[in-house]
Motif scaffolding. Structure first.
Motif, PDB file in Angstrom:
ATOM      1  N   GLU A 134      28.082  21.634  15.914  1.00  0.00           N
ATOM      2  CA  GLU A 134      28.752  21.377  14.822  1.00  0.00           C
ATOM      3  C   GLU A 134      30.020  21.912  14.422  1.00  0.00           C
ATOM      4  O   GLU A 134      30.122  23.294  14.574  1.00  0.00           O
ATOM      5  N   ALA A 135      31.081  21.409  13.915  1.00  0.00           N
ATOM      6  CA  ALA A 135      32.449  22.176  13.659  1.00  0.00           C
ATOM      7  C   ALA A 135      31.964  23.177  12.385  1.00  0.00           C
ATOM      8  O   ALA A 135      33.133  24.195  12.440  1.00  0.00           O
ATOM      9  N   LEU A 136      31.028  22.982  11.525  1.00  0.00           N
ATOM     10  CA  LEU A 136      30.846  23.919  10.767  1.00  0.00           C
ATOM     11  C   LEU A 136      30.578  25.198  11.403  1.00  0.00           C
ATOM     12  O   LEU A 136      30.569  26.409  10.826  1.00  0.00           O
ATOM     13  N   GLU A 137      30.009  25.268  12.416  1.00  0.00           N
ATOM     14  CA  GLU A 137      29.595  26.576  13.302  1.00  0.00           C
ATOM     15  C   GLU A 137      31.041  27.523  13.288  1.00  0.00           C
ATOM     16  O   GLU A 137      30.873  28.705  13.282  1.00  0.00           O
ATOM     17  N   VAL A 138      32.182  27.052  13.287  1.00  0.00           N
ATOM     18  CA  VAL A 138      33.356  27.718  13.386  1.00  0.00           C
ATOM     19  C   VAL A 138      33.544  28.598  12.124  1.00  0.00           C
ATOM     20  O   VAL A 138      33.897  29.667  11.963  1.00  0.00           O
ATOM     21  N   VAL A 139      33.337  27.774  10.956  1.00  0.00           N
ATOM     22  CA  VAL A 139      33.187  28.372   9.585  1.00  0.00           C
ATOM     23  C   VAL A 139      32.386  29.617   9.574  1.00  0.00           C
ATOM     24  O   VAL A 139      32.666  30.718   9.168  1.00  0.00           O
ATOM     25  N   TYR A 140      31.118  29.292  10.105  1.00  0.00           N
ATOM     26  CA  TYR A 140      30.008  30.355  10.127  1.00  0.00           C
ATOM     27  C   TYR A 140      30.455  31.792  10.792  1.00  0.00           C
ATOM     28  O   TYR A 140      30.264  33.033  10.474  1.00  0.00           O
ATOM     29  N   GLU A 141      31.056  31.413  12.344  1.00  0.00           N
ATOM     30  CA  GLU A 141      31.691  32.253  13.044  1.00  0.00           C
ATOM     31  C   GLU A 141      32.616  33.313  12.163  1.00  0.00           C
ATOM     32  O   GLU A 141      32.523  34.568  12.238  1.00  0.00           O
ATOM     33  N   HIS A 142      33.575  32.673  11.583  1.00  0.00           N
ATOM     34  CA  HIS A 142      34.600  33.156  10.838  1.00  0.00           C
ATOM     35  C   HIS A 142      34.185  34.069   9.467  1.00  0.00           C
ATOM     36  O   HIS A 142      34.520  35.288   9.413  1.00  0.00           O
ATOM     37  N   ALA A 143      33.184  33.489   9.029  1.00  0.00           N
ATOM     38  CA  ALA A 143      32.711  33.814   7.667  1.00  0.00           C
ATOM     39  C   ALA A 143      31.927  35.297   8.151  1.00  0.00           C
ATOM     40  O   ALA A 143      32.145  36.544   7.635  1.00  0.00           O
ATOM     41  N   THR A 144      31.112  35.228   9.208  1.00  0.00           N
ATOM     42  CA  THR A 144      30.586  36.477   9.841  1.00  0.00           C
ATOM     43  C   THR A 144      31.450  37.431  10.111  1.00  0.00           C
ATOM     44  O   THR A 144      31.307  38.644   9.839  1.00  0.00           O
ATOM     45  N   HIS A 145      32.437  37.113  10.771  1.00  0.00           N
ATOM     46  CA  HIS A 145      33.459  38.120  11.193  1.00  0.00           C
ATOM     47  C   HIS A 145      34.317  38.768   9.907  1.00  0.00           C
ATOM     48  O   HIS A 145      34.227  40.054   9.874  1.00  0.00           O
ATOM     49  N   LEU A 146      34.710  37.783   8.996  1.00  0.00           N
ATOM     50  CA  LEU A 146      35.096  38.512   7.669  1.00  0.00           C
ATOM     51  C   LEU A 146      34.073  39.437   6.986  1.00  0.00           C
ATOM     52  O   LEU A 146      34.591  40.639   6.410  1.00  0.00           O
TER      53      LEU A 146
END
Length: 181
Positions: A134-146
């Motif tokens: 899911e494209a939303l996985e990218v958002v989760y990856e970035h949110a976790t990094h932030l």
């Protein structure tokens, strides 16, 4: 491509289309396309195959309806505000293009044909248009990094080309922090 387009490919793609889709400028409705016999579908397969080999799209397929709808925080909101009838702010609008459903069916059939090929070169971190991604996985990856960077008091950055989608998906405090920095 992975070979010639077939009636079976096209029918499968049409079967997956929504019957309630808006009628395009060509006048075709998905429910009508689903009811066509193989002999008529073969005529469209021949036309689409000719186009793939360098032919021109027929005039009926070149006209596209574009409707501008208001971007909203609520994805289910469809309220029509009177101010929208005037000249709305373009950044607050989202264009919706309605191509002929024949283009959509052809595109869907060929996109499915190329799935195996795409998997040979797409990196693991690319999630859009892939099974079990899911494209939303990218958002989760970035949110976790932030979050990790913020907890460690370290600088961090993330970029999205669709600000509203990104900020709708990331916790508000992180989004606000990004705007302030």
């Amino acid at each position: 491509m992975t070979g010639k387009l077939t009636v079976e490919n096209l029918r499968e793609a049409i079967k997956l289309m929504n019957d309630n889709r808006s009628v395009a400028s060509c006048g075709w409705r998905v429910a009508e396309m689903k009811a066509l016999p193989d002999a008529i579908l073969q005529k469209f397969v021949d036309l689409l195959q000719d186009i793939e080999e360098g032919g021109q799209w027929p005039e009926f397929a070149e006209n596209v309806f574009t409707t501008m709808i208001e971007k909203s925080d609520d994805p289910n909101a469809m309220d029509v505000d009177a101010k929208l009838m005037m000249a709305p702010e373009p950044m607050g609008m989202r264009p919706i293009n309605n191509f002929t459903p024949w283009y959509s069916a052809w595109s869907k059939a060929r996109f499915q044909d190329m799935e195996e090929w795409r998997e040979t070169w797409m990196p693991e971190g690319m999630h859009g248009s892939r099974k079990e991604h899911e494209a939303l996985e990218v958002v989760y990856e970035h949110a976790t990094h932030l979050e990790r960077q913020a907890a460690a008091n370290k600088p961090a950055a993330a970029v999205s080309l669709d600000w509203s989608k990104f900020c709708d998906s990331v916790r508000r405090s992180i989004g606000e922090q990004l705007v302030q920095e």
